[in-house]
Design a protein around this motif. Structure first.
Motif, PDB file in Angstrom:
ATOM      1  N   GLU A  90       0.832  -1.207   0.000  1.00 55.27           N
ATOM      2  CA  GLU A  90       0.000   0.000   0.000  1.00 55.27           C
ATOM      3  C   GLU A  90       0.867   1.258   0.000  1.00 55.27           C
ATOM      4  N   THR A  91       1.942   1.239   0.758  1.00 59.52           N
ATOM      5  CA  THR A  91       2.851   2.385   0.800  1.00 59.52           C
ATOM      6  C   THR A  91       3.500   2.602  -0.565  1.00 59.52           C
ATOM      7  N   ALA A  92       3.925   1.511  -1.199  1.00 54.31           N
ATOM      8  CA  ALA A  92       4.537   1.624  -2.525  1.00 54.31           C
ATOM      9  C   ALA A  92       3.536   2.169  -3.536  1.00 54.31           C
ATOM     10  N   ARG A  93       2.278   1.712  -3.485  1.00 51.20           N
ATOM     11  CA  ARG A  93       1.241   2.239  -4.396  1.00 51.20           C
ATOM     12  C   ARG A  93       1.029   3.729  -4.160  1.00 51.20           C
ATOM     13  N   HIS A  94       0.985   4.108  -2.910  1.00 51.52           N
ATOM     14  CA  HIS A  94       0.781   5.520  -2.568  1.00 51.52           C
ATOM     15  C   HIS A  94       1.902   6.380  -3.156  1.00 51.52           C
ATOM     16  N   TRP A  95       3.147   5.960  -2.968  1.00 55.22           N
ATOM     17  CA  TRP A  95       4.271   6.766  -3.436  1.00 55.22           C
ATOM     18  C   TRP A  95       4.383   6.771  -4.959  1.00 55.22           C
ATOM     19  N   ARG A  96       3.997   5.649  -5.606  1.00 57.11           N
ATOM     20  CA  ARG A  96       3.982   5.651  -7.072  1.00 57.11           C
ATOM     21  C   ARG A  96       2.923   6.635  -7.588  1.00 57.11           C
ATOM     22  N   ALA A  97       1.746   6.620  -6.985  1.00 53.57           N
ATOM     23  CA  ALA A  97       0.676   7.534  -7.397  1.00 53.57           C
ATOM     24  C   ALA A  97       1.092   8.979  -7.156  1.00 53.57           C
ATOM     25  N   ARG A  98       1.727   9.212  -6.051  1.00 52.47           N
ATOM     26  CA  ARG A  98       2.155  10.565  -5.715  1.00 52.47           C
ATOM     27  C   ARG A  98       3.244  11.058  -6.684  1.00 52.47           C
ATOM     28  N   ALA A  99       4.131  10.145  -7.094  1.00 51.80           N
ATOM     29  CA  ALA A  99       5.195  10.521  -8.019  1.00 51.80           C
ATOM     30  C   ALA A  99       4.639  10.871  -9.396  1.00 51.80           C
ATOM     31  N   ARG A 100       3.526  10.235  -9.767  1.00 51.18           N
ATOM     32  CA  ARG A 100       2.915  10.513 -11.080  1.00 51.18           C
ATOM     33  C   ARG A 100       2.154  11.821 -11.108  1.00 51.18           C
ATOM     34  N   SER A 101       1.728  12.298  -9.941  1.00 54.24           N
ATOM     35  CA  SER A 101       0.918  13.525  -9.922  1.00 54.24           C
ATOM     36  C   SER A 101       1.747  14.774  -9.750  1.00 54.24           C
TER      37      SER A 101
END
Length: 101
Positions: A90-101
């Motif tokens: 979940e943390t990795a998904r959060h940071w990937r999403a944040r990096a894309r935005s």
């Protein structure tokens, strides 16, 4: 290793348990390693942890309890490692999403 879930990861966990379970005076990460191996077994349909959990097996010897004693439930370690893996995912998904935005 439980997050990656490869056969090589399971091999490393088995090697670790083979090395450290025979040494009851060395209390390192045996519970986490067994929990991760149990989780990998459940994910990929293997049964590598069974030999450690057999009556009079290395787990019972290391834990210091006779067979049938529920001193420490290995499934609790599997569940805990599962929670840690879910948190990491979940943390990795959060940071990937944040990096894309």
């Amino acid at each position: 290793m439980a997050t990656f879930g490869t056969s090589a990861d399971a091999d490393l966990l088995v090697a670790y348990l083979d090395r450290y379970l025979p040494c009851p005076d060395l209390d390192y990460d045996q519970t986490a390693a067994l929990g991760a191996l149990l989780l990998l077994d459940a994910k990929v349909g293997t049964d590598r942890a069974a030999r450690f959990l057999a009556p009079y097996g290395l787990w019972q010897q290391w834990a210091g309890g006779p067979p049938g004693t529920d001193r420490d439930d290995p499934d609790e370690y599997r569940e805990f490692i599962g929670l840690l893996c879910a948190f990491a995912d979940e943390t990795a998904r959060h940071w990937r999403a944040r990096a894309r935005s």
